[in-house]
Design a protein around this motif. Structure first.
Motif, short mmCIF file in Angstrom:
data_model
loop_
_atom_site.label_atom_id
_atom_site.label_comp_id
_atom_site.label_asym_id
_atom_site.label_seq_id
_atom_site.Cartn_x
_atom_site.Cartn_y
_atom_site.Cartn_z
N GLY A 76 66.58 -25.19 143.21
CA GLY A 76 65.48 -26.06 143.17
C GLY A 76 64.98 -26.38 144.59
N SER A 77 63.78 -27.10 144.54
CA SER A 77 63.10 -27.65 145.89
C SER A 77 64.32 -28.69 146.50
CB SER A 77 62.05 -28.55 145.36
OG SER A 77 60.99 -27.71 144.64
N ALA A 78 64.25 -28.95 147.78
CA ALA A 78 65.01 -29.64 148.79
C ALA A 78 66.40 -29.26 148.60
CB ALA A 78 64.85 -31.03 148.25
N MET A 79 66.76 -28.02 148.16
CA MET A 79 68.17 -27.51 148.31
C MET A 79 68.41 -26.89 149.32
SD MET A 79 70.01 -25.03 145.45
CE MET A 79 70.24 -26.30 144.16
N GLY A 80 69.71 -26.90 150.02
CA GLY A 80 70.09 -26.14 151.17
C GLY A 80 69.97 -24.67 150.77
N MET A 81 69.36 -24.00 151.60
CA MET A 81 69.19 -22.39 151.15
C MET A 81 70.58 -21.72 151.36
SD MET A 81 65.78 -21.68 153.42
CE MET A 81 65.45 -19.95 152.78
N MET A 82 71.66 -22.27 152.06
CA MET A 82 72.79 -21.56 152.02
C MET A 82 73.35 -21.95 150.47
SD MET A 82 73.38 -20.10 154.85
CE MET A 82 75.12 -19.76 155.16
N LYS A 83 73.38 -23.00 150.07
CA LYS A 83 73.82 -23.33 148.95
C LYS A 83 72.90 -22.66 147.81
CE LYS A 83 74.18 -27.01 145.33
NZ LYS A 83 74.10 -28.45 145.06
N ALA A 84 71.63 -22.34 148.06
CA ALA A 84 70.83 -21.64 147.02
C ALA A 84 71.25 -20.16 147.10
CB ALA A 84 69.41 -21.70 147.23
N ALA A 85 71.87 -19.79 148.13
CA ALA A 85 72.13 -18.22 148.38
C ALA A 85 73.45 -18.01 147.70
CB ALA A 85 72.34 -17.92 149.88
N ARG A 86 74.16 -19.02 147.36
CA ARG A 86 75.26 -18.79 146.59
C ARG A 86 75.11 -18.87 144.88
NH1 ARG A 86 77.41 -22.51 150.60
NH2 ARG A 86 76.98 -24.26 149.18
N LEU A 87 74.04 -19.51 144.81
CA LEU A 87 73.87 -19.84 143.30
C LEU A 87 72.98 -18.51 142.98
CD1 LEU A 87 72.48 -23.30 143.09
CD2 LEU A 87 74.74 -22.40 142.16
N CYS A 88 72.08 -17.99 143.77
CA CYS A 88 71.19 -16.90 143.10
C CYS A 88 70.75 -15.81 144.61
CB CYS A 88 69.89 -17.51 142.96
SG CYS A 88 68.83 -16.09 142.17
N PRO A 89 71.95 -15.26 145.07
CA PRO A 89 71.77 -14.40 146.49
C PRO A 89 70.91 -13.26 146.10
CG PRO A 89 73.85 -13.70 144.90
CD PRO A 89 73.06 -14.85 144.44
N GLN A 90 70.36 -13.08 144.91
CA GLN A 90 69.42 -11.76 144.64
C GLN A 90 67.83 -12.30 144.73
OE1 GLN A 90 71.19 -13.40 142.25
NE2 GLN A 90 70.04 -13.29 140.32
N ALA A 91 67.95 -13.53 144.97
CA ALA A 91 66.21 -14.04 145.11
C ALA A 91 65.56 -13.59 146.38
CB ALA A 91 66.52 -15.52 144.93
N ILE A 92 64.57 -13.24 146.15
CA ILE A 92 63.89 -13.00 147.31
C ILE A 92 63.26 -14.36 148.19
CG2 ILE A 92 61.58 -11.83 148.09
CD1 ILE A 92 61.80 -10.03 145.52
N LEU A 93 63.23 -14.07 149.60
CA LEU A 93 62.93 -15.08 150.50
C LEU A 93 61.55 -14.85 151.00
CD1 LEU A 93 63.57 -17.78 151.84
CD2 LEU A 93 64.92 -16.51 153.41
N LEU A 94 60.61 -15.88 150.91
CA LEU A 94 59.42 -15.44 151.40
C LEU A 94 59.04 -16.82 152.49
CD1 LEU A 94 57.19 -14.59 148.43
CD2 LEU A 94 58.03 -13.40 150.22
N PRO A 95 58.31 -16.74 153.72
CA PRO A 95 57.99 -17.60 154.58
C PRO A 95 57.03 -19.05 153.78
CG PRO A 95 56.91 -15.88 155.20
CD PRO A 95 58.06 -15.39 154.08
N ILE A 96 56.97 -19.87 154.45
CA ILE A 96 55.99 -21.15 153.91
C ILE A 96 54.57 -20.72 154.65
CG2 ILE A 96 55.50 -23.60 153.97
CD1 ILE A 96 58.70 -23.78 154.54
#
Length: 400
Positions: A76-96
């Motif tokens: 979710g929003s405002a979550m640290g990206m390293m933590k998010a990577a553990r939850l959903c490593p397959q997610a695609i990352l796009l710049p702002i």
């Protein structure tokens, strides 16, 4: 708007629809986009396999937003990206790409203003609308107008939104979250007991983590349980003002009007460091960053025509605990040197033994500022400050 930043990016990369996508970590640049087009011919021709994955991210960034498929993994929003990577490593990352988001924001708001001109702007992706006097706006309790707004926004932008219809802003805000994405929810006063009371207290906009934890400690979990408490009991435990507000909010009461014009109450700049900095070991680096933050706040004030009297700082330590300090000065200012000097005094009031992960500067108590006369209406003129013998305020030592 539904997952606004992510939805705008899916217009650019339609091949990513239905996939977990997160936005954050870096800024979009036209140069990078040009390189992608040169490599693949067009942006929508880039293979899904070629996009960077969240699993490879290393850094201290936070997620700005995520698509609904990514949210299903707890991202979710405002979550640290390293933590998010553990939850959903397959997610695609796009710049702002804030330039693009602001363009779409202006477009969808222009659509609304054509249909319902009493609109309160609540940021890049959210508005309140008073449609009491909109012709035919009351058909089916507002559902017809809500559907028309959704359709017109989609036609103009290709984006979807969710609409909450209610007698006041508090309930409308809550209702807008009920059926995302692209939902319409209607809550009338008679619906509060069965639609609102079963919800968690945290669903009320204005009950944050601390108040939520205190309520839970008092055995209050749902809004219905909060509504069952008497006004004197709430005022005893939460103070006169906040206790009264809790009582009213739990019963779905809110008398705030839709405000079509508003003034900012403060302006601020902050930055999260790539790695923690310490006031002792990294004094020079911290001083340079702090000076730049003060300069940027001053530039914002000057560009937008404001000055302020309350100057403050914000620190977040390595353990994620935050502290703030502020000082109110006699004269309004938009001067970088003055902001830097007073903010430096604020720094002397906070513990600096721990490492720091975030640093911010804020100027509040704003008034409109006449740059030609260096005065604000009803304000004390800014007088020249006597020399302290210490040189330019922007070069004063920090963290000493």
């Amino acid at each position: 708007m539904d997952a606004f930043f992510a939805s705008v990016e899916l217009l650019r990369y339609p091949q990513l629809k239905g996939l977990p996508v997160v936005i954050g970590g870096s800024r979009h640049t036209p140069e990078h986009e040009a390189q992608l087009i040169a490599q693949w011919g067009s942006l929508d021709a880039i293979p899904v396999e070629a996009f960077p994955r969240l699993a490879r991210y290393v850094g201290r960034g936070v997620i700005t937003t995520a698509t609904y498929p990514a949210r299903q993994f707890g991202v979710g929003s405002a979550m640290g990206m390293m933590k998010a990577a553990r939850l959903c490593p397959q997610a695609i990352l796009l710049p702002i790409d804030f330039v693009r988001y602001r363009q779409y924001s202006r477009t969808f708001k222009d659509v609304i203003l054509e249909m319902a001109p009493l609109m309160e702007d609540r940021g890049v992706d959210e508005v309140y609308i008073d449609f009491t006097l909109v012709p035919d706006g009351q058909h089916e309790g507002g559902r017809v107008l809500a559907a028309s707004i959704q359709q017109r926004i989609f036609e103009k932008t290709g984006l979807t939104c969710s609409v909450g219809v209610a007698p006041n802003k508090l309930l409308a805000k809550m209702a807008s979250e009920f059926n995302k994405p692209q939902g319409i929810s209607i809550v009338m006063p008679q619906d509060v007991e069965h639609q609102i009371w079963p919800l968690s207290c945290r669903k009320i906009n204005g009950i944050g983590p601390k108040a939520g934890a205190k309520l839970q400690g008092l055995g209050i979990v749902t809004i219905g349980e909060l509504a069952a408490k008497s006004l004197p009991w709430l005022m005893q435990h939460f103070g006169k003002s906040y206790g009264a507000w809790l009582h009213a909010a739990s019963h779905g009461q809110d008398d705030r009007a839709v405000v079509t014009e508003s003034e900012p109450v403060s302006m601020s700049r902050e930055t999260t460091f790539d790695s923690d900095l310490h006031a002792g070991h990294d004094k020079v680096q911290l001083g340079a960053i702090f000076t730049r933050l003060c300069e940027r706040v001053a530039q914002d004030l000057q560009r937008k025509g404001y000055a302020g009297r309350t100057i403050g700082i914000k620190l977040r330590y390595a353990n994620f605990k935050s502290v703030t300090r502020e000082i109110t000065v006699d004269a309004f200012t938009q001067d970088a040197g003055t902001i830097r000097r007073v903010a430096g005094q604020c720094l002397k009031r906070v513990p600096l033994e721990q490492s720091i992960r975030l640093l911010g500067v804020r100027v509040g108590c704003l008034v409109h500022w006449d740059a030609s006369t260096q005065q604000a209406e009803g304000a004390v003129p800014v007088l020249p400050r006597k020399s302290t013998g210490k040189g330019d305020p922007l070069s004063l030592p920090l963290f000493d």
